[in-house]
Design an enzyme around this catalytic site. Structure first.
Site, PDB file in Angstrom:
ATOM      1  CG  ASP A 275      -1.848   1.174   1.439  1.00 24.62           C
ATOM      2  OD1 ASP A 275      -2.502   1.361   0.453  1.00 24.62           O
ATOM      3  OD2 ASP A 275      -1.658   2.048   2.386  1.00 24.62           O
ATOM      4  CD  GLU A 311      -2.526   2.877  -3.069  1.00 24.51           C
ATOM      5  OE1 GLU A 311      -3.615   3.428  -3.413  1.00 24.51           O
ATOM      6  OE2 GLU A 311      -2.278   2.585  -2.045  1.00 24.51           O
ATOM      7  CG  ASP A 337      -4.727   4.375  -8.532  1.00 23.03           C
ATOM      8  OD1 ASP A 337      -5.583   3.448  -8.282  1.00 23.03           O
ATOM      9  OD2 ASP A 337      -3.724   4.613  -7.773  1.00 23.03           O
ATOM     10  CG  HIS A 341      -8.131   8.231 -11.514  1.00 24.58           C
ATOM     11  ND1 HIS A 341      -9.138   7.285 -10.693  1.00 24.58           N
ATOM     12  CD2 HIS A 341      -7.123   8.653 -11.031  1.00 24.58           C
ATOM     13  CE1 HIS A 341      -8.149   7.261  -9.480  1.00 24.58           C
ATOM     14  NE2 HIS A 341      -7.258   8.003  -9.761  1.00 24.58           N
TER      15      HIS A 341
END
Length: 615
Positions: A275, A311, A337, A341
């Site tokens: 993370d 991430e 990501d 998006h």
């Protein structure tokens, strides 16, 4: 780092029939009834161990370490460390808890679990189709055992990787898990360590890999007793979610590095998802901890397919550069990501929060992302100053990027907990799913995506009432950042309310509806086509393979050169018939089926059409 770790020298050899990782922190079951307890605690003059009903002084070993060797200790025996002020604290590296993160830990014999699939060595990353689950909401029971009962359905669907949201023990009974405080302890509400091992063992028996989400950029606030007796292992500046570990300090560096190895070895996990690695600071080390950790894992666990995913919001390539032979050196992949998006901003029309940056130039951007990786590859972004964000990534293999249409963050932080499938029409959903599953990047589904669940998934927690966390105002700001700009303050659900957690449970009855069964059949068919036609061509593919042929309003055409074969995607999302570059070779997937001949022979694509071919 490997040579300098603080592991004692007197440990017994590990029986290869079992999986045991001997840690330098915490309680270690040395032999039958013999347990060594170790803790690093700076700045205290005495430390006791509460063992059953007796307090025993521990011995100062120097450099902040305390140790005690005890005999006649049975597995399941409760224990706690006793600080000079009389406070009892659990083991920060304990394997199990008696009740919660404020109570005693339990002695565990890690050799007790008998693995059924000891010969399992994993699967290549090119075969990954990832399915993210939250153990507590994946089933009504919310346990490892109940989740294991659902594994045959996932294997039948065709996914190959089950990725668990964090399971490290956290305060309270329910939560997302990103506020873990006991990194080695599976959260008690989900089951015992052996229950978790049985889940992983069952997955391996079905040919499924299991990966775990781990959080090393901060520890949680509730139950973080480590900060009390070892405050110098944390950085001065914390985060809204809790203090930040100082990985430049060797005891903390070892605690985290060994934790990663512990999960991978003792629990036979096939990989880890790290993370927010961009928030792990380590400026004073010769080699950044994030890089050192990957090298340590690769060195310690040869002979297995171990996959490491990050991430990282920086859109950088340093962690993913391949060796000359195209082998992974550090990290296999990164959550992309930007792909999410772009798709979300275009498909829903939501252009606020972090979608604002992605609301323009959609077609050139989405084709670039599909062809070359990151959505942002060296741009000036509003709110980021003059610095360029991102780096060119087309030289990396497409399997470096994990694409998804939603995940826990992108649903649960929206305030209403609404999924993409409740925001767009079914035809568009099917086309987006086809591109996700038939593009060369690694696809990831969030639990329920296969039947296009419209059930809610909220942010939920179980913090003490006096914690200043997750105020309605905070949650509203978060919801706006995640695209929901029409939410009213009174609509914000209390994350601590038990009903918020219950409402987030995956409704498996929805999968049995006509819509659910049709959606699952479509998803299963797409994954089967990926397995049959695409996976074999991804095994050794390098970078620089994507080529954009068309990126116009509503129309895209992309080719990927996968060895001797050319993988081709053409799509017309506009409302009118359009001419696109022709495809050559075998048709893999087409929408609508009746328009296939026009697409192939005339390159005439009706509205809302798509074809994937391989030549």
């Amino acid at each position: 780092m490997d040579e300098q770790r603080s592991r004692p020298e007197d440990e017994r050899p590990v029986d290869p029939e079992y999986r045991v990782f001997p840690k330098s922190w915490g309680a270690e079951y040395i032999a039958a009834g013999e347990v060594r307890f170790r803790l690093w605690a700076s700045g205290i003059e005495t430390l006791n161990l509460r063992l059953i009903d007796e307090e025993v002084p521990m011995t100062a070993m120097g450099d902040g370490w305390w140790e005690l060797l005890a005999t006649n200790i049975a597995p399941g025996t409760p224990y706690a460390f006793v600080l000079p002020d009389g406070r009892h604290v659990p083991d920060p590296a304990g394997r199990a808890l008696e009740s919660d993160v404020h109570g005693p830990s339990l002695v565990v014999d890690p050799t007790a679990y008998r693995w059924k699939n000891r010969g399992w060595t994993g699967r290549p990353w090119s075969e990954a189709v990832v399915y993210e689950i939250h153990v507590g909401t994946f089933t009504d029971e919310g346990t490892f055992a109940a989740a294991a009962a659902r594994l045959p359905a996932l294997a039948d669907l065709g996914v190959t990787v089950v990725q668990l949201m964090p399971v490290a023990a956290f305060g309270g009974k329910r939560g997302w898990g990103y506020d873990g405080v006991l990194l080695y302890t599976p959260h008690p509400s989900y089951g015992s360590p052996d229950d978790m091992k049985a889940f992983i063992d069952a997955a391996h028996g079905l040919g499924l890999m299991v990966m775990l989400d781990v959080v090393y950029n901060h520890l949680g606030l509730d139950g973080n007793h480590l900060q009390v007796y070892a405050p110098d292992l944390f950085m001065a500046e914390g985060t809204p979610w809790g203090p930040r570990p100082d990985v430049s300090r060797k005891p903390m560096r070892d605690l985290i590095a060994e934790n990663a190895l512990y999960w991978l070895e003792e629990f036979a996990l096939d990989g880890l998802r790290f993370d927010a690695v961009d928030r792990i600071e380590d400026a004073d080390s010769d080699e950044h901890f994030v890089e050192e950790l990957a090298l340590l894992i690769r060195k310690t666990l040869p002979g297995r397919h171990v996959h490491l995913v990050v991430e990282d919001s920086r859109n950088i390539t340093a962690l993913h550069e391949r060796s000359e032979d195209n082998a992974v050196r550090l990290y296999d992949a990164v959550w992309n990501d930007g792909y999410h998006h772009l798709i979300h901003a275009w498909a829903t029309g939501e252009h606020v929060g972090h979608f604002k940056v992605f609301a323009q130039n959609f077609w050139p951007r989405i084709t670039k992302t599909l062809a070359t990786g990151f959505a942002i590859q060296g741009e000036r972004i509003e709110g980021k100053g003059d610095a360029l964000v991102g780096e060119p990534s087309g030289h990396l293999p497409p399997v470096t990027f994990i694409n998804f249409l939603q995940n826990h963050d992108q649903i649960g932080n929206r305030g209403r907990g609404d999924r993409l499938w409740s925001l767009i029409d079914p035809d568009l959903a099917e086309r987006l799913m086809a591109i996700l599953l038939l593009a060369p990047q690694i696809p990831m589904l969030f639990m329920g995506d296969e039947f296009r669940s419209r059930g809610k998934f909220f942010f939920f927690s179980d913090y003490p009432s006096d914690f200043d966390q997750n105020s309605p105002e905070d949650r509203l700001r978060e919801a706006i950042a995640f695209g929901t700009d029409d939410l009213e303050l009174q609509e914000i659900r209390d994350p601590n309310d038990l009903e918020t957690f219950i409402a987030s449970k995956l409704d498996w009855q929805e999968a049995e509806t006509k819509r659910g069964m049709v959606s699952r059949t479509i998803c299963r068919d797409l994954i089967e086509k990926r397995k049959r036609h695409l996976m074999p061509r991804l095994a050794d593919v390098g970078g620089g393979v994507g080529l954009v042929l068309m990126a116009e309003e509503g129309r895209l055409a992309i080719d990927w050169q996968l060895g001797e074969h050319r993988w081709q995607l053409r799509a017309n999302f506009s409302d009118e018939t359009a001419t696109l570059p022709p495809v050559h070779g075998a048709t893999i997937h087409v929408m609508p089926p009746e328009a296939q001949s026009d697409m192939r022979d005339l390159s005439r694509f009706p509205a809302a059409s798509l074809i994937v071919a391989c030549g």
